[in-house]
Design a protein around this motif. Sequence first.
Motif, PDB file in Angstrom:
ATOM      1  N   HIS A   1      29.308  34.710  51.833  1.00 19.61           N
ATOM      2  CA  HIS A   1      30.614  35.423  52.608  1.00 19.61           C
ATOM      3  C   HIS A   1      31.338  34.305  53.334  1.00 19.61           C
ATOM      4  CE1 HIS A   1      32.695  38.803  54.475  1.00 19.61           C
ATOM      5  NE2 HIS A   1      33.009  37.896  55.594  1.00 19.61           N
ATOM      6  N   ILE A   2      30.661  33.383  53.892  1.00 20.85           N
ATOM      7  CA  ILE A   2      31.368  32.131  54.623  1.00 20.85           C
ATOM      8  C   ILE A   2      31.566  30.891  53.931  1.00 20.85           C
ATOM      9  CG2 ILE A   2      31.146  33.389  56.984  1.00 20.85           C
ATOM     10  CD1 ILE A   2      28.797  31.389  57.174  1.00 20.85           C
ATOM     11  N   GLY A   3      31.084  31.006  52.648  1.00 22.79           N
ATOM     12  CA  GLY A   3      31.257  29.821  51.721  1.00 22.79           C
ATOM     13  C   GLY A   3      30.423  28.528  51.911  1.00 22.79           C
TER      14      GLY A   3
ATOM     15  N   ASN B   1      42.724  35.206  48.191  1.00 26.10           N
ATOM     16  CA  ASN B   1      41.325  35.314  48.075  1.00 26.10           C
ATOM     17  C   ASN B   1      41.312  35.880  49.797  1.00 26.10           C
ATOM     18  OD1 ASN B   1      40.325  34.647  45.640  1.00 26.10           O
ATOM     19  ND2 ASN B   1      40.163  32.560  46.509  1.00 26.10           N
ATOM     20  N   LEU B   2      40.580  36.941  49.986  1.00 29.77           N
ATOM     21  CA  LEU B   2      40.275  37.462  51.144  1.00 29.77           C
ATOM     22  C   LEU B   2      39.106  38.192  51.298  1.00 29.77           C
ATOM     23  CD1 LEU B   2      40.649  40.728  51.449  1.00 29.77           C
ATOM     24  CD2 LEU B   2      43.070  39.996  51.455  1.00 29.77           C
ATOM     25  N   THR B   3      38.467  38.506  52.551  1.00 29.19           N
ATOM     26  CA  THR B   3      37.395  39.122  52.972  1.00 29.19           C
ATOM     27  C   THR B   3      37.875  40.228  54.109  1.00 29.19           C
ATOM     28  OG1 THR B   3      36.797  37.815  54.890  1.00 29.19           O
ATOM     29  CG2 THR B   3      35.582  37.224  52.905  1.00 29.19           C
ATOM     30  N   ILE B   4      37.013  41.475  54.096  1.00 29.28           N
ATOM     31  CA  ILE B   4      37.294  42.602  54.925  1.00 29.28           C
ATOM     32  C   ILE B   4      36.392  42.513  55.739  1.00 29.28           C
ATOM     33  CG2 ILE B   4      37.610  45.068  55.115  1.00 29.28           C
ATOM     34  CD1 ILE B   4      39.565  43.970  53.231  1.00 29.28           C
ATOM     35  N   GLU B   5      36.795  42.291  57.056  1.00 31.41           N
ATOM     36  CA  GLU B   5      35.932  42.137  58.279  1.00 31.41           C
ATOM     37  C   GLU B   5      35.986  43.427  59.140  1.00 31.41           C
ATOM     38  OE1 GLU B   5      34.350  39.224  58.903  1.00 31.41           O
ATOM     39  OE2 GLU B   5      35.256  38.581  57.082  1.00 31.41           O
ATOM     40  N   HIS B   6      34.560  43.993  59.327  1.00 36.35           N
ATOM     41  CA  HIS B   6      34.267  45.219  59.947  1.00 36.35           C
ATOM     42  C   HIS B   6      34.163  46.452  58.915  1.00 36.35           C
ATOM     43  CE1 HIS B   6      34.794  43.144  63.622  1.00 36.35           C
ATOM     44  NE2 HIS B   6      36.131  43.162  63.508  1.00 36.35           N
TER      45      HIS B   6
ATOM     46  N   VAL C   1      36.379  41.776  46.432  1.00 31.97           N
ATOM     47  CA  VAL C   1      36.007  41.219  47.833  1.00 31.97           C
ATOM     48  C   VAL C   1      34.741  41.297  48.416  1.00 31.97           C
ATOM     49  CG1 VAL C   1      38.480  41.694  48.394  1.00 31.97           C
ATOM     50  CG2 VAL C   1      36.652  43.447  48.864  1.00 31.97           C
ATOM     51  N   ARG C   2      34.458  40.630  49.350  1.00 30.29           N
ATOM     52  CA  ARG C   2      33.133  40.440  50.202  1.00 30.29           C
ATOM     53  C   ARG C   2      33.592  41.214  51.446  1.00 30.29           C
ATOM     54  NH1 ARG C   2      28.781  37.852  48.884  1.00 30.29           N
ATOM     55  NH2 ARG C   2      28.637  36.736  47.012  1.00 30.29           N
ATOM     56  N   VAL C   3      32.554  41.902  52.054  1.00 27.63           N
ATOM     57  CA  VAL C   3      33.090  42.374  53.194  1.00 27.63           C
ATOM     58  C   VAL C   3      31.800  42.178  54.211  1.00 27.63           C
ATOM     59  CG1 VAL C   3      34.006  44.375  52.062  1.00 27.63           C
ATOM     60  CG2 VAL C   3      31.650  44.850  52.732  1.00 27.63           C
TER      61      VAL C   3
ATOM     62  N   ILE D   1      29.511  46.044  45.987  1.00 30.31           N
ATOM     63  CA  ILE D   1      30.421  45.259  46.964  1.00 30.31           C
ATOM     64  C   ILE D   1      29.244  44.332  47.621  1.00 30.31           C
ATOM     65  CG2 ILE D   1      32.071  45.010  48.739  1.00 30.31           C
ATOM     66  CD1 ILE D   1      32.601  48.235  47.777  1.00 30.31           C
ATOM     67  N   PRO D   2      29.468  43.115  47.857  1.00 27.45           N
ATOM     68  CA  PRO D   2      28.583  42.016  48.277  1.00 27.45           C
ATOM     69  C   PRO D   2      28.864  42.408  50.145  1.00 27.45           C
ATOM     70  CG  PRO D   2      29.796  40.939  46.779  1.00 27.45           C
ATOM     71  CD  PRO D   2      30.549  42.378  46.978  1.00 27.45           C
ATOM     72  N   VAL D   3      27.790  42.638  50.669  1.00 31.38           N
ATOM     73  CA  VAL D   3      27.762  43.008  52.325  1.00 31.38           C
ATOM     74  C   VAL D   3      27.046  42.195  52.975  1.00 31.38           C
ATOM     75  CG1 VAL D   3      28.492  45.508  51.703  1.00 31.38           C
ATOM     76  CG2 VAL D   3      26.111  44.680  51.862  1.00 31.38           C
ATOM     77  N   SER D   4      27.658  41.825  54.203  1.00 36.11           N
ATOM     78  CA  SER D   4      27.125  41.069  55.033  1.00 36.11           C
ATOM     79  C   SER D   4      26.987  42.050  56.399  1.00 36.11           C
ATOM     80  CB  SER D   4      27.842  39.693  55.593  1.00 36.11           C
ATOM     81  OG  SER D   4      27.706  39.012  54.395  1.00 36.11           O
ATOM     82  N   ILE D   5      26.152  41.828  57.353  1.00 33.47           N
ATOM     83  CA  ILE D   5      25.938  42.322  58.925  1.00 33.47           C
ATOM     84  C   ILE D   5      26.442  41.544  59.733  1.00 33.47           C
ATOM     85  CG2 ILE D   5      24.290  43.575  60.377  1.00 33.47           C
ATOM     86  CD1 ILE D   5      22.805  44.369  57.957  1.00 33.47           C
TER      87      ILE D   5
END
Length: 378
Positions: free
Chosen positions: A333-335, A236-241, A257-259, A289-293
């Motif tokens: 995103h951070i669980g 499992n991973l997230t893409i940062e940036h 993935v979440r980004v 795609i689930p996104v965070s800022i």
Amino acid sequence: MVYIKNAKIYTGTGKVIEGTIFIKNGKFADIGSTINIPEGARVVDVNSKIITPGLIDVHSHLGLTEQGIGQDGQDVNETSSASTPQVNAIDGINPADTGFEDARRFGVTTVQVMPGSANVIGGEMVVVKTVGKVVDEMIVKNPSGLKAATGENPKRVYGSKGKMPTTRMGLAARLRENLIEAQNYIEDRKTNTCGRDLGLENIAKVLRKEIPLRVHAHRADDIATVLRIKKEFGINLTIEHCTEGHQIADFIAQHDVRVSVGPTMSPRSKTELSDKGWNTILTLSEAGIPVSITTDHPVIAIEHLMTSAILAVKNGFSEGKALEAITLNAAKHIGVEDRVGSIEKGKDADFVIWNGDPFDLRSTIETTYIEGKVVYQK
């Protein structure tokens, strides 16, 4: 116990409730328009002001890169080796960093703090509340992931020393080598044929899917490499940036993935930021795609998390999705969505009272609460 009445409550789940919030033992005990307030109860009348969940920044270096003290406050990158999975951000965070005070003043109640992006693997990260004097008492989740990085940063840091990685090929190879070494370590530990190794134990958590790998990746080709490695190792991973994510949004959408997107307010300070823009978060979201800022504090100061959401809206993102990107989606995103990210029964009473529309940059925060306690009052 406290009742917050006459509020316009943006729950973070897409619902808006005009009514009352009941807080008990630091948790949201009830939210609704018909809550009976017992005589003699402690009541705060907010006179129709807007309340939102406490804001969440999923990618920061708060307390690791301290403000106003120069090199003495730099604890974000352990550059003694290209891979340092054995380190943990918790051991470098200074809760006295003024960035935490800024966070509370601007409504940020939860942050993920991680090592920087100088290393192929940079170490473990932690999720903390933004109030407290001892980091152990601020923790929401530890560890919350293992940091890795692609692209210009590790190439520059170690290439300048003549050490691997000097190329993107070398960087991907080193990451694979670390993962394979941890696979072997897991098997060897089953038969007690090797001693304990802290770094390999931390990578093993990723292989066992106990924590995700969170990978700094700006360029589209780096993002593709990260997703290739995800498939190879079943992690499992997230893409940062995800700066060039808009170029390959449909491809990213195939990989579950979440980004996190940002810091979009930053200048184009290096080559891999040349296609940076507010269209990225919109395109990724439209692709499902689930996104965070993120601000990537201190690249952009933590107080501009809401500013970033406002600018995303100005460039076509909806207000609802922008709020979710710094509240409930950020928590997912951070669980930590079981505790924070929305105003719902049973969750931590982290919330913000605004003196106007949160999406009007002229509005300010009157009060910030963390676990039912006032941590900032204008």
